[in-house]
Design a protein around this motif. Structure first.
Motif, PDB file in Angstrom:
ATOM      1  N   THR A  79     -30.941 -53.814 -32.576  1.00 48.12           N
ATOM      2  CA  THR A  79     -32.135 -52.964 -32.425  1.00 48.12           C
ATOM      3  C   THR A  79     -32.262 -51.993 -33.599  1.00 48.12           C
ATOM      4  OG1 THR A  79     -30.842 -51.532 -30.959  1.00 48.12           O
ATOM      5  CG2 THR A  79     -32.338 -53.095 -29.913  1.00 48.12           C
ATOM      6  N   ARG A  80     -31.100 -51.610 -34.181  1.00 50.02           N
ATOM      7  CA  ARG A  80     -31.204 -50.656 -35.301  1.00 50.02           C
ATOM      8  C   ARG A  80     -31.926 -51.278 -36.495  1.00 50.02           C
ATOM      9  NH1 ARG A  80     -25.643 -50.677 -38.821  1.00 50.02           N
ATOM     10  NH2 ARG A  80     -25.019 -52.764 -38.214  1.00 50.02           N
ATOM     11  N   GLU A  81     -31.820 -52.629 -36.624  1.00 47.43           N
ATOM     12  CA  GLU A  81     -32.517 -53.275 -37.741  1.00 47.43           C
ATOM     13  C   GLU A  81     -34.024 -53.053 -37.649  1.00 47.43           C
ATOM     14  OE1 GLU A  81     -31.297 -57.360 -38.987  1.00 47.43           O
ATOM     15  OE2 GLU A  81     -29.777 -57.045 -37.439  1.00 47.43           O
ATOM     16  N   ALA A  82     -34.501 -52.895 -36.417  1.00 42.57           N
ATOM     17  CA  ALA A  82     -35.937 -52.675 -36.221  1.00 42.57           C
ATOM     18  C   ALA A  82     -36.381 -51.335 -36.782  1.00 42.57           C
ATOM     19  CB  ALA A  82     -36.261 -52.734 -34.728  1.00 42.57           C
ATOM     20  N   LEU A  83     -35.443 -50.382 -36.852  1.00 43.37           N
ATOM     21  CA  LEU A  83     -35.808 -49.026 -37.267  1.00 43.37           C
ATOM     22  C   LEU A  83     -36.393 -49.006 -38.684  1.00 43.37           C
ATOM     23  CD1 LEU A  83     -35.928 -45.984 -36.911  1.00 43.37           C
ATOM     24  CD2 LEU A  83     -33.495 -45.854 -37.453  1.00 43.37           C
ATOM     25  N   GLY A  84     -35.696 -49.620 -39.609  1.00 42.14           N
ATOM     26  CA  GLY A  84     -36.180 -49.632 -40.989  1.00 42.14           C
ATOM     27  C   GLY A  84     -37.556 -50.273 -41.090  1.00 42.14           C
ATOM     28  N   ASP A  85     -37.710 -51.429 -40.436  1.00 36.81           N
ATOM     29  CA  ASP A  85     -38.986 -52.148 -40.498  1.00 36.81           C
ATOM     30  C   ASP A  85     -40.110 -51.326 -39.864  1.00 36.81           C
ATOM     31  OD1 ASP A  85     -37.485 -54.106 -41.629  1.00 36.81           O
ATOM     32  OD2 ASP A  85     -37.372 -55.366 -39.841  1.00 36.81           O
ATOM     33  N   ALA A  86     -39.807 -50.697 -38.720  1.00 39.11           N
ATOM     34  CA  ALA A  86     -40.834 -49.905 -38.031  1.00 39.11           C
ATOM     35  C   ALA A  86     -41.234 -48.699 -38.875  1.00 39.11           C
ATOM     36  CB  ALA A  86     -40.313 -49.440 -36.666  1.00 39.11           C
ATOM     37  N   LEU A  87     -40.249 -48.038 -39.489  1.00 42.99           N
ATOM     38  CA  LEU A  87     -40.561 -46.843 -40.285  1.00 42.99           C
ATOM     39  C   LEU A  87     -41.406 -47.192 -41.502  1.00 42.99           C
ATOM     40  CD1 LEU A  87     -37.199 -44.831 -40.122  1.00 42.99           C
ATOM     41  CD2 LEU A  87     -39.350 -44.316 -38.945  1.00 42.99           C
ATOM     42  N   VAL A  88     -41.112 -48.329 -42.122  1.00 41.25           N
ATOM     43  CA  VAL A  88     -41.914 -48.741 -43.275  1.00 41.25           C
ATOM     44  C   VAL A  88     -43.362 -48.963 -42.840  1.00 41.25           C
ATOM     45  CG1 VAL A  88     -42.292 -50.615 -44.918  1.00 41.25           C
ATOM     46  CG2 VAL A  88     -39.988 -49.689 -44.603  1.00 41.25           C
ATOM     47  N   GLU A  89     -43.535 -49.575 -41.690  1.00 43.26           N
ATOM     48  CA  GLU A  89     -44.901 -49.793 -41.199  1.00 43.26           C
ATOM     49  C   GLU A  89     -45.582 -48.446 -40.899  1.00 43.26           C
ATOM     50  OE1 GLU A  89     -45.470 -53.169 -38.935  1.00 43.26           O
ATOM     51  OE2 GLU A  89     -47.429 -52.552 -38.138  1.00 43.26           O
ATOM     52  N   LEU A  90     -44.843 -47.543 -40.263  1.00 42.24           N
ATOM     53  CA  LEU A  90     -45.397 -46.220 -39.949  1.00 42.24           C
ATOM     54  C   LEU A  90     -45.776 -45.466 -41.219  1.00 42.24           C
ATOM     55  CD1 LEU A  90     -43.038 -44.984 -37.089  1.00 42.24           C
ATOM     56  CD2 LEU A  90     -45.483 -45.481 -36.916  1.00 42.24           C
ATOM     57  N   GLY A  91     -44.928 -45.585 -42.233  1.00 41.67           N
ATOM     58  CA  GLY A  91     -45.199 -44.917 -43.509  1.00 41.67           C
ATOM     59  C   GLY A  91     -46.538 -45.350 -44.082  1.00 41.67           C
ATOM     60  N   GLY A  92     -46.848 -46.637 -43.923  1.00 43.68           N
ATOM     61  CA  GLY A  92     -48.125 -47.147 -44.407  1.00 43.68           C
ATOM     62  C   GLY A  92     -49.295 -46.725 -43.535  1.00 43.68           C
ATOM     63  N   LEU A  93     -49.027 -46.540 -42.254  1.00 49.81           N
ATOM     64  CA  LEU A  93     -50.110 -46.207 -41.311  1.00 49.81           C
ATOM     65  C   LEU A  93     -50.568 -44.757 -41.427  1.00 49.81           C
ATOM     66  CD1 LEU A  93     -48.897 -47.913 -37.990  1.00 49.81           C
ATOM     67  CD2 LEU A  93     -50.945 -48.506 -39.299  1.00 49.81           C
ATOM     68  N   ASP A  94     -49.622 -43.844 -41.723  1.00 50.95           N
ATOM     69  CA  ASP A  94     -49.931 -42.422 -41.624  1.00 50.95           C
ATOM     70  C   ASP A  94     -49.176 -41.646 -42.704  1.00 50.95           C
ATOM     71  OD1 ASP A  94     -50.121 -39.711 -40.899  1.00 50.95           O
ATOM     72  OD2 ASP A  94     -50.357 -40.233 -38.784  1.00 50.95           O
TER      73      ASP A  94
END
Lengths: 286, 315
Positions: free
Chosen positions: B8-23
């Protein structure tokens, strides 16, 4: 000092004594609160809010304002009295300090009170919050400053020193740590309980540019901030040497316990001393 | 199960990169663990919005608080032991009390951290976070739930604690599944017993359900990914049909999902309940697989617990 500055200084001194009177009334009505450490930082607060800081009580959330963090949250009666005098809320509200349902909690609750920029009460956290604010303001390219008023005893909390390292590493030159060096903490003198000295050297070794001043003399406070503002790059620390209970001789001499519970008679006597100072100051202006 | 596995921790990096692009207001505050927490992907993608405050979790939370007070949307990330434990007073006073928009994403939670041993095996964090007013608490079971949960957290402006693990787990959900704060999901329907699980224990619960089916006990399995707010209606409506409940989590049986479900059921619809969780002990070194056996949090214990509650179920 020129004439205008003398006027300004007199004006600030007058405000300070009125603030002290309000603080004494608040603590006496609430029958609890930290009198001595509230009194020691009144002049610093008055200087910041009535002279230096860029704030607008009509628009408390104004993005470009300077931020103030009262890390020594127990001294909030003085901050509340200053904010009321600035017009953030009605002065009447002061008499509800520490009462159930009051806007003015025993330690500042950020979500309740207009003019409070940050929560505090648990010691040692204000410096770190100020770092976060200063970083965010820089990233938004705003030239707002952050002023963090800390107690000296509070510096025994390790998180303060984590924050100093952060401030220094990120070169937060928009951040001013003001240390209310009244020498007192709950159980006695700071130097007897866990010595802070040599404080200036400690702060400097953490990368802060550090100034010392008399925390009750407005022109000296002004001089310290003027010098500090010139230093570009590092964050600033101003050690303001103050007297615990400043303005009430009995408190200055250690005759009032740290958490005061005062009788009505005692309050009247203490208020008399402050009233005499008020009158003397109004004479001085003539 | 033969699904692909990821932690599940692997998801953190991917999710944060997406969030960075969103906002553009999203910032990430780290206490020098970016390589282990997978936050490094964000640091590389958005270096001007990534702040490593050094090995100083208390300062990390204070800095996040200061940033939120100026309007940023901070994601503070660290190992769960040091985030929830070390910085507890900061989380209480600088995040929860002022009810700020700060997301706390904790990695390396639970016994399956493995060889690092007791200091690093956080078994008390859900309890610590759950008891704070204003704080929501979520525990995803797989990569997709972790990723989508963290991305959708941007919609909330309240404090949230998300608990991630180090162990590789099956990629159970699909990229389109959504995981709202306060939600839960029935992942297997059944009429005889309700098994409420979160995190890695969801997969143990599903294995247990397979075994129970052979004994003609149809288990309903709920992925309770939101511990607070707890999806009380979902759990209650299931338990009203089954009449008994087993709760399974990789956490001390005190104060976590077990506590939350028991509190809810004993007030609203009392039924026999058993827990499969860490029995009020600290962890120790070992491989994740050994530790799960040694600390009795496998499908076998779930099967045993089901047998107990089923025998005394409310009819």
């Amino acid at each position: 000092m020129n004439a205008l500055e003398r006027d300004l200084e007199l004006q600030l001194r007058r405000i300070a004594v009125e603030v002290r009177k309000d603080v004494l009334r608040m603590i006496s009505i609430a029958d609890s609160g930290h009198l001595g450490s509230s009194f020691s930082c009144v002049d610093i607060l008055v200087y910041l809010y009535f002279h230096l800081m860029k704030v607008n009580p009509a628009e408390p959330d104004w993005m470009e304002r300077d931020r103030f963090v009262l890390s020594k949250g127990h001294a909030c009666p003085s901050l509340y009295a200053v904010l009321a005098r600035k017009g953030y809320f009605e002065r009447e509200e002061l008499w509800n300090y520490r009462k159930l349902g009051s806007l003015l909690q025993g330690h500042p609750l950020y979500i309740n009170t207009l003019g409070i920029d940050a929560p505090s009460g648990s010691l040692g956290m204000g410096a770190g919050i100020s770092c976060g604010m200063a970083m965010a303001l820089k990233s938004l390219s705003l030239d707002s400053k952050v002023f963090c008023l800390m107690g000296d005893g509070e510096l025994q909390e390790g998180s303060c020193w984590e924050a100093f390292m952060t401030a220094s590493h990120w070169k937060l030159d928009n951040l001013f740590f003001v240390i209310d060096r009244n020498g007192q903490q709950m159980e006695g003198h700071t130097e007897a309980i866990k010595a802070l000295e040599p404080l200036k050297r400690k702060l400097e070794s953490f990368g802060l540019v550090c100034f010392e001043t008399d925390g009750h003399d407005f022109s000296l406070i002004d001089e310290a901030f003027a010098q500090a503002s010139l230093a570009k790059g590092p964050p600033k620390a101003i050690i303001a040497h103050t007297k615990w209970g400043r303005g009430i001789t009995l408190a200055e001499n250690g005759g009032i316990p740290v958490k005061a519970s005062l009788s009505r008679n005692e309050v009247t006597i203490l208020l008399d001393e402050l009233n005499r100072e008020s009158m003397a100051l109004s004479e001085e202006g003539r | 199960m033969t699904m692909e596995t990821r932690s599940t921790r692997e998801a953190l990096g991917d999710a944060l990169v997406e969030l960075g692009g969103l906002d553009g207001d999203v910032v990430v505050i780290d206490a020098d663990a970016a390589s282990s927490t997978h936050v490094k992907a964000f640091a590389d993608g958005f270096p001007d919005r990534y702040y490593n405050v050094g090995i100083a979790e208390q300062n990390m939370i204070e800095v996040a608080s200061g940033m939120a007070l100026v309007g940023k949307k901070p994601y503070a990330t660290a190992f769960s032991s040091f985030l929830a434990g070390r910085a507890y007073d900061q989380i209480r006073c600088c995040v929860a009390m002022p009810n700020l928009n700060i997301k706390l994403i904790a990695t390396h939670a639970g016994i399956t951290v493995g060889e690092d041993g007791a200091t690093h095996q956080m078994l008390e964090d859900v309890a610590l976070m759950r008891v704070l007013p204003n704080m929501s608490v979520m525990v995803p079971a797989d990569y997709w739930s972790a990723r989508n949960m963290i991305i959708s957290s941007l919609k909330s402006d309240k404090p949230l604690y998300v608990r991630l693990g180090r162990a590789e787990v099956p990629m159970f959900y699909s990229p389109r599944d959504e995981f709202a704060i306060g939600g839960g999901r029935i992942v297997r329907e059944g009429k005889d017993v309700t098994i409420v699980a979160c995190g890695i224990m969801l997969f143990e619960a599903l294995k247990a359900a397979d075994i129970l089916a052979r004994q003609e006990i149809e288990a309903e399995v709920i992925d309770c990914y939101s511990i607070k707010p707890l999806p009380e209606d979902l759990i209650q409506s299931s338990v009203r049909r089954t009449g008994c409940c087993v709760v399974a989590e990789e956490h001390n049986r005190i104060g976590g999902l077990c506590g939350a479900v028991a509190e809810s059921l004993c007030v609203n619809y009392p039924v026999p309940v058993r827990f499969v969780a860490i029995d009020d002990r600290f962890g120790e070194s070992g491989t994740p697989a050994e530790l799960q056996e040694y600390y009795s949090i496998k499908f076998r214990e779930i099967v045993g617990a089901v047998a107990q509650v089923w025998a005394t179920r409310r009819r």
